[in-house]
Scaffold this motif. Structure first.
Motif, PDB file in Angstrom:
ATOM      1  N   LYS A 235      -4.486   8.312  36.739  1.00  0.00           N
ATOM      2  CA  LYS A 235      -3.669   9.055  37.714  1.00  0.00           C
ATOM      3  C   LYS A 235      -2.482   8.185  38.108  1.00  0.00           C
ATOM      4  O   LYS A 235      -2.636   6.986  38.360  1.00  0.00           O
ATOM      5  CB  LYS A 235      -4.502   9.377  38.959  1.00  0.00           C
ATOM      6  CG  LYS A 235      -5.808  10.120  38.677  1.00  0.00           C
ATOM      7  CD  LYS A 235      -6.680  10.168  39.916  1.00  0.00           C
ATOM      8  CE  LYS A 235      -8.057  10.717  39.594  1.00  0.00           C
ATOM      9  NZ  LYS A 235      -8.968  10.655  40.756  1.00  0.00           N
ATOM     10  N   HIS A 236      -1.321   8.807  38.199  1.00  0.00           N
ATOM     11  CA  HIS A 236      -0.141   8.033  38.563  1.00  0.00           C
ATOM     12  C   HIS A 236       0.908   8.930  39.213  1.00  0.00           C
ATOM     13  O   HIS A 236       0.847  10.160  39.097  1.00  0.00           O
ATOM     14  CB  HIS A 236       0.462   7.349  37.343  1.00  0.00           C
ATOM     15  CG  HIS A 236       1.184   8.271  36.415  1.00  0.00           C
ATOM     16  ND1 HIS A 236       0.515   9.091  35.520  1.00  0.00           N
ATOM     17  CD2 HIS A 236       2.520   8.522  36.238  1.00  0.00           C
ATOM     18  CE1 HIS A 236       1.404   9.789  34.819  1.00  0.00           C
ATOM     19  NE2 HIS A 236       2.615   9.461  35.243  1.00  0.00           N
ATOM     20  N   ASP A 237       1.842   8.292  39.873  1.00  0.00           N
ATOM     21  CA  ASP A 237       3.001   8.972  40.441  1.00  0.00           C
ATOM     22  C   ASP A 237       4.209   8.093  40.155  1.00  0.00           C
ATOM     23  O   ASP A 237       4.062   6.873  39.996  1.00  0.00           O
ATOM     24  CB  ASP A 237       2.799   9.161  41.943  1.00  0.00           C
ATOM     25  CG  ASP A 237       3.797  10.159  42.531  1.00  0.00           C
ATOM     26  OD1 ASP A 237       4.532  10.789  41.737  1.00  0.00           O
ATOM     27  OD2 ASP A 237       3.839  10.291  43.769  1.00  0.00           O
ATOM     28  N   TRP A 238       5.378   8.718  40.088  1.00  0.00           N
ATOM     29  CA  TRP A 238       6.559   7.904  39.821  1.00  0.00           C
ATOM     30  C   TRP A 238       7.796   8.552  40.411  1.00  0.00           C
ATOM     31  O   TRP A 238       7.812   9.748  40.721  1.00  0.00           O
ATOM     32  CB  TRP A 238       6.739   7.657  38.325  1.00  0.00           C
ATOM     33  CG  TRP A 238       7.319   8.825  37.557  1.00  0.00           C
ATOM     34  CD1 TRP A 238       6.666   9.946  37.167  1.00  0.00           C
ATOM     35  CD2 TRP A 238       8.663   8.947  37.115  1.00  0.00           C
ATOM     36  NE1 TRP A 238       7.509  10.783  36.494  1.00  0.00           N
ATOM     37  CE2 TRP A 238       8.750  10.184  36.436  1.00  0.00           C
ATOM     38  CE3 TRP A 238       9.795   8.153  37.207  1.00  0.00           C
ATOM     39  CZ2 TRP A 238       9.942  10.637  35.865  1.00  0.00           C
ATOM     40  CZ3 TRP A 238      10.968   8.596  36.632  1.00  0.00           C
ATOM     41  CH2 TRP A 238      11.039   9.830  35.965  1.00  0.00           C
ATOM     42  N   LYS A 239       8.834   7.752  40.574  1.00  0.00           N
ATOM     43  CA  LYS A 239      10.114   8.255  41.076  1.00  0.00           C
ATOM     44  C   LYS A 239      11.217   7.291  40.683  1.00  0.00           C
ATOM     45  O   LYS A 239      10.958   6.153  40.269  1.00  0.00           O
ATOM     46  CB  LYS A 239      10.076   8.406  42.595  1.00  0.00           C
ATOM     47  CG  LYS A 239       9.847   7.106  43.339  1.00  0.00           C
ATOM     48  CD  LYS A 239       9.766   7.331  44.839  1.00  0.00           C
ATOM     49  CE  LYS A 239       9.476   6.017  45.573  1.00  0.00           C
ATOM     50  NZ  LYS A 239       9.387   6.208  47.030  1.00  0.00           N
TER      51      LYS A 239
ATOM     52  N   CYS B  90      10.043   3.426  39.700  1.00  0.00           N
ATOM     53  CA  CYS B  90       8.854   3.048  40.458  1.00  0.00           C
ATOM     54  C   CYS B  90       7.646   3.836  39.952  1.00  0.00           C
ATOM     55  O   CYS B  90       7.635   5.067  40.014  1.00  0.00           O
ATOM     56  CB  CYS B  90       9.045   3.320  41.947  1.00  0.00           C
ATOM     57  SG  CYS B  90      10.507   2.530  42.641  1.00  0.00           S
ATOM     58  N   LEU B  91       6.642   3.117  39.459  1.00  0.00           N
ATOM     59  CA  LEU B  91       5.421   3.744  38.951  1.00  0.00           C
ATOM     60  C   LEU B  91       4.241   3.256  39.794  1.00  0.00           C
ATOM     61  O   LEU B  91       3.994   2.063  39.904  1.00  0.00           O
ATOM     62  CB  LEU B  91       5.203   3.365  37.483  1.00  0.00           C
ATOM     63  CG  LEU B  91       3.918   3.888  36.831  1.00  0.00           C
ATOM     64  CD1 LEU B  91       3.957   5.404  36.691  1.00  0.00           C
ATOM     65  CD2 LEU B  91       3.711   3.251  35.463  1.00  0.00           C
ATOM     66  N   THR B  92       3.511   4.198  40.398  1.00  0.00           N
ATOM     67  CA  THR B  92       2.364   3.873  41.237  1.00  0.00           C
ATOM     68  C   THR B  92       1.075   4.257  40.519  1.00  0.00           C
ATOM     69  O   THR B  92       0.930   5.397  40.051  1.00  0.00           O
ATOM     70  CB  THR B  92       2.439   4.617  42.579  1.00  0.00           C
ATOM     71  OG1 THR B  92       3.648   4.263  43.249  1.00  0.00           O
ATOM     72  CG2 THR B  92       1.247   4.244  43.464  1.00  0.00           C
ATOM     73  N   ASN B  93       0.159   3.302  40.403  1.00  0.00           N
ATOM     74  CA  ASN B  93      -1.138   3.566  39.786  1.00  0.00           C
ATOM     75  C   ASN B  93      -2.079   4.142  40.841  1.00  0.00           C
ATOM     76  O   ASN B  93      -2.486   3.461  41.770  1.00  0.00           O
ATOM     77  CB  ASN B  93      -1.719   2.277  39.206  1.00  0.00           C
ATOM     78  CG  ASN B  93      -3.101   2.500  38.601  1.00  0.00           C
ATOM     79  OD1 ASN B  93      -3.499   3.630  38.311  1.00  0.00           O
ATOM     80  ND2 ASN B  93      -3.838   1.421  38.403  1.00  0.00           N
ATOM     81  N   LYS B  94      -2.452   5.399  40.693  1.00  0.00           N
ATOM     82  CA  LYS B  94      -3.365   6.062  41.621  1.00  0.00           C
ATOM     83  C   LYS B  94      -4.766   6.199  41.042  1.00  0.00           C
ATOM     84  O   LYS B  94      -5.615   6.881  41.620  1.00  0.00           O
ATOM     85  CB  LYS B  94      -2.811   7.434  42.015  1.00  0.00           C
ATOM     86  CG  LYS B  94      -1.511   7.341  42.811  1.00  0.00           C
ATOM     87  CD  LYS B  94      -1.148   8.649  43.453  1.00  0.00           C
ATOM     88  CE  LYS B  94      -0.004   8.463  44.449  1.00  0.00           C
ATOM     89  NZ  LYS B  94       0.321   9.729  45.154  1.00  0.00           N
ATOM     90  N   SER B  95      -4.997   5.542  39.911  1.00  0.00           N
ATOM     91  CA  SER B  95      -6.328   5.552  39.301  1.00  0.00           C
ATOM     92  C   SER B  95      -7.255   4.650  40.109  1.00  0.00           C
ATOM     93  O   SER B  95      -6.822   3.839  40.928  1.00  0.00           O
ATOM     94  CB  SER B  95      -6.253   5.051  37.855  1.00  0.00           C
ATOM     95  OG  SER B  95      -5.178   5.634  37.160  1.00  0.00           O
TER      96      SER B  95
ATOM     97  N   THR C 227       2.431  -0.394  43.160  1.00  0.00           N
ATOM     98  CA  THR C 227       3.647   0.217  42.627  1.00  0.00           C
ATOM     99  C   THR C 227       4.432  -0.835  41.866  1.00  0.00           C
ATOM    100  O   THR C 227       4.769  -1.888  42.421  1.00  0.00           O
ATOM    101  CB  THR C 227       4.521   0.801  43.755  1.00  0.00           C
ATOM    102  OG1 THR C 227       3.800   1.844  44.422  1.00  0.00           O
ATOM    103  CG2 THR C 227       5.819   1.374  43.198  1.00  0.00           C
TER     104      THR C 227
END
Length: 557
Positions: free
Chosen positions: A477-481, A492-497, A532
């Protein structure tokens, strides 16, 4: 001494690391095609009685002690990491040297040998004191630089300089304090470098005499040891090379170069040459067996590993009789057990423990029983865990669980233990317990080999009966912006795993009308849960309708 110490001590650590890398205890990469519903063949009868290690008639206790002495020198601790751990290592080695000296004296074996161990203990004491002296010198250097700075500031204040609370308006016109040399960032940086240089020079001046005195003492002690062992060889009728302390500078350099390159085959060949000079040296023969096993690599055949296991037992037979030497014996038996276990792992291959029993496992079980007869305490629980995995590969899963649960408190944060126990529980139908262990390993202990979770045949029951929970736990799982700046942007890449993601490759594409499409792949070694990661890059201006797309590739997919 530095050549002797750094070569053998570093070699032992790297060989242990190489074995740990490719001799997995839990079979972490297995073929997902094996059926978790298949019934394993029944376990073969196993003789669990400890193996009696017969002492070879070739053993000479005095000669062994000389070899043990050089072994102590080869384990000389090198300062690194936690200072408390290092001081503990020095204290333990010093205690070992003193115990050997006391044993020689109590047995009335040879006062010359006792003195050699006493010299080793005294040198370790000098080593500890020298390092403590260097640490004191560093603190004194820091204090001296601080005092010098305080004097400079006090002088500046007294003369109305930068440090004064109020400047003289006649000498310090408006704006001067903001732009003057005293507050210039460039000058501040130069001052910091000057202070660092002064600190280094002070540290060097204080610590060099301590280090020089210790080096001279060490050279004198080793020179005496070499001379004394030569005389002992003549006195007791040993071959001169048997007593050791004779590794040539060329051999030392070759050994160091081989281990630095990870060339275990070359290292083993050099050790084999030396072993011909020391046929009664179990420490060398045990190291040769471990190195040879490491040189075989991950494709090692079970029979080749078992030969090295037997070589470790042969080394154990060259240890003198008596309770005092049981620690040496136990170490060789443990090496034999690990290599037998590695042979069983090679036989299991990708099929998983569900395919047990395999031929080498009963031997591994018996060897671990033998080792535990010498080391009943097993304070860390690591050896009983190894016995549990050997029992699992022998098809004796209930007994394996019983052994594993005995050390659950001691091994609760060990990833290998958690994963292996989860596999055992899954095979025994204890699905909730298995899944709870996997969750703990991932969320609390940093487990990230998600590919094995998804394919291991021993975890098939967990994947089937906990399908939704398992899929969520193992999902990347990840989010980015894109955070836009004036001259550059941040990706910016956030690891939500729930686990670290590794070997990260993130391809970003930005497209908008009137601009050429921009695309670039960013990389990172690892991003931990909740972290992040930022990559700074130049992205040309985009229209309001710019569309961004990111494609993530990681090991855990």
């Amino acid at each position: 001494m530095s050549r002797l110490v750094s070569s053998h001590a570093a070699s032992a650590r790297k060989i242990a690391w190489a074995l740990a890398v490719w001799l997995p205890l839990a079979g972490l990469s297995r073929n997902p095609g094996a059926s978790a519903l298949a019934q394993p063949p029944g376990p073969a009868p196993v003789d669990d009685t400890p193996i009696r290690i017969e002492t070879s008639p070739r053993v000479d206790e005095r000669l062994f002690l000389i070899r043990a002495l050089e072994g102590l020198y080869s384990e000389w601790p090198v300062p690194s990491g936690d200072p408390a751990v290092f001081r503990t290592q020095v204290a333990m080695l010093r205690r070992s040297a003193a115990l050997h000296a006391a044993h020689v004296e109590a047995r009335n074996l040879d006062p010359s040998i006792a003195k050699l161990f006493r010299d080793c203990a005294d040198l370790l004491n000098d080593y500890d004191e020298a390092l403590a002296g260097v640490a004191r010198a560093e603190r004194e250097a820091i204090d001296e630089v601080k005092q010098r700075r305080s004097r400079d500031v006090a002088h500046a204040k007294a003369s109305g300089g930068e440090g004064s609370a109020m400047g003289d308006a006649r000498k310090d016109p408006p704006g001067a304090r903001a732009t003057g040399a005293g507050s210039s960032p460039v000058v501040q940086i130069l001052n910091s470098f000057t202070r660092a240089a002064a600190l280094d020079e002070t540290k060097r001046a204080l610590s060099e005499p301590i280090a020089t005195a210790y080096a001279a003492r060490a050279s004198e002690t080793l020179a005496h040891a070499r001379a004394a062992t030569g005389m002992l060889a003549r006195e007791h009728g040993w071959e001169p090379a048997e007593v050791g302390f004779d590794t040539s500078p060329e051999e030392t350099q070759e050994l160091a170069a081989a281990i630095e390159r990870g060339d275990f085959r070359r290292y083993a060949r050099i050790l084999e040459v030396i072993s011909h000079r020391r046929p009664r040296d179990p420490l060398l023969l045990g190291l040769l067996a471990r190195t040879t096993a490491a040189s075989l690599g991950p494709s090692a055949r079970p029979e080749a590993l078992m030969r090295q296991s037997d070589a470790c037992l042969d080394a154990a037979s060259l240890v003198p009789e008596g309770l005092f030497y049981d620690g040496y014996r136990a170490a060789f038996v443990a090496d034999a057990a690990r290599l037998a276990g590695a042979a069983a792992v090679a036989e299991i291959g990708d099929k998983g423990w569900i395919s047990a029993p395999v031929p080498s496992a009963p031997r591994a079980v018996r060897l671990w029983r033998t080792h535990l007869a010498y080391d009943e305490l097993d304070a860390s629980g690591a050896d009983r865990a190894e016995l549990a995995w050997a029992l699992a590969m022998a098809g004796r899963r209930q007994e394996a669980l019983a052994e594993a649960f005995q050390v659950a408190t001691l091994r609760r944060d060990d990833l290998t233990y958690l994963y292996a126990l989860a596999c055992l529980l899954s095979l025994e139908g204890r699905i909730d317990e298995s899944f709870a262990l996997l969750r703990h390993a991932i969320e609390s202990c940093g487990f990230y080999n998600i590919a094995s979770l998804k394919s291991d045949p021993d975890l098939a029951a967990v994947r089937s009966k906990k399908a939704a929970e398992f899929a969520d736990l193992a999902r990347v799982k990840h989010d980015w912006k894109i955070e836009r700046g004036i001259f550059s942007d941040d990706i910016c890449l956030t690891n939500k795993s729930a686990f670290p993601i590794t070997n990260v490759k993130f391809k970003v594409t930005v497209a908008s009308e009137g601009y050429s499409t921009w695309s670039r792949t960013f990389e990172a070694v690892a991003i931990f849960p909740g972290e992040t990661h930022r990559w700074n890059t130049r992205i040309t201006s985009r229209g309001k309708a710019a569309e961004s797309k990111g494609v993530l590739t990681v090991d855990q997919d």
